[in-house]
Design an enzyme around this catalytic site. Structure first.
Site, PDB file in Angstrom:
ATOM      1  N   PRO A  66      -0.303   2.988  -0.086  1.00  0.00           N
ATOM      2  CG  PRO A  66      -0.016   4.409   1.719  1.00  0.00           C
ATOM      3  CD  PRO A  66       0.244   4.280   0.261  1.00  0.00           C
ATOM      4  CG  HIS A  67      -3.726  -0.885  -1.413  1.00  0.00           C
ATOM      5  ND1 HIS A  67      -2.341  -0.906  -1.382  1.00  0.00           N
ATOM      6  CD2 HIS A  67      -4.106  -2.183  -1.424  1.00  0.00           C
ATOM      7  CE1 HIS A  67      -1.915  -2.161  -1.397  1.00  0.00           C
ATOM      8  NE2 HIS A  67      -2.974  -2.957  -1.411  1.00  0.00           N
TER       9      HIS A  67
END
Length: 156
Positions: A66-67
């Site tokens: 996740p970013h």
């Protein structure tokens, strides 16, 4: 030192995290960034969810990256969570995720952001290391495994 290790303080690694959903995992990451880096947890979780709405950051094999881009952030920051129980993540192989590597980058991040993501993906493509990371019960050892990993050298 690899790019991930350079932006991953040991305090940003948590194991046996009790998160029953993607939302809970993102909230835990938001709390971690708030406690260790004085970032508003809502800002972190909102940015992670904004990116996730574009498509799942699950890679397959039980891992996800996740970013998100964060306004006001000066340098990239990372965190790693290993969950107690795998969670549904809409990964390409439909396998639930137990290892999450969070990456936050400045809003105007460019090539460096892509290089970090690419290197994390390369690290996670090493099956033996990936399984070690997913099984490790000590945060300090998990951090050491990541710090010790070296990417393949480009011949360009």
């Amino acid at each position: 030192m690899n790019r991930l290790a350079a932006i991953l303080p040991a305090d940003n690694v948590s194991v046996n995290v009790d998160a029953s959903s993607k939302k809970r995992a993102f909230e835990h990451a938001g709390l971690l960034f708030e406690n260790h880096h004085q970032m508003a947890r809502a800002l972190v979780t909102d940015n992670l969810f904004a990116r996730e709405r574009l498509g799942s950051t699950g890679l397959g094999h039980g891992v996800a990256i996740p970013h998100g881009r964060v306004k006001g952030l000066k340098n990239p920051l990372a965190a790693v969570l290993r969950l107690q129980q795998p969670i549904a993540f809409d990964a390409p192989d439909d396998e639930p995720v137990s290892l999450l590597i969070f990456l936050l980058v400045p809003e105007a991040a460019t090539q460096r952001h892509l290089e970090i993501l690419s290197e994390i993906a390369e690290m996670l493509s090493d099956r033996e290391l990936r399984e070690q990371l997913k099984a490790e019960s000590e945060a300090a050892t998990l951090h050491k495994l990541i710090a010790a990993w070296e990417p393949l050298k480009s011949v360009a």
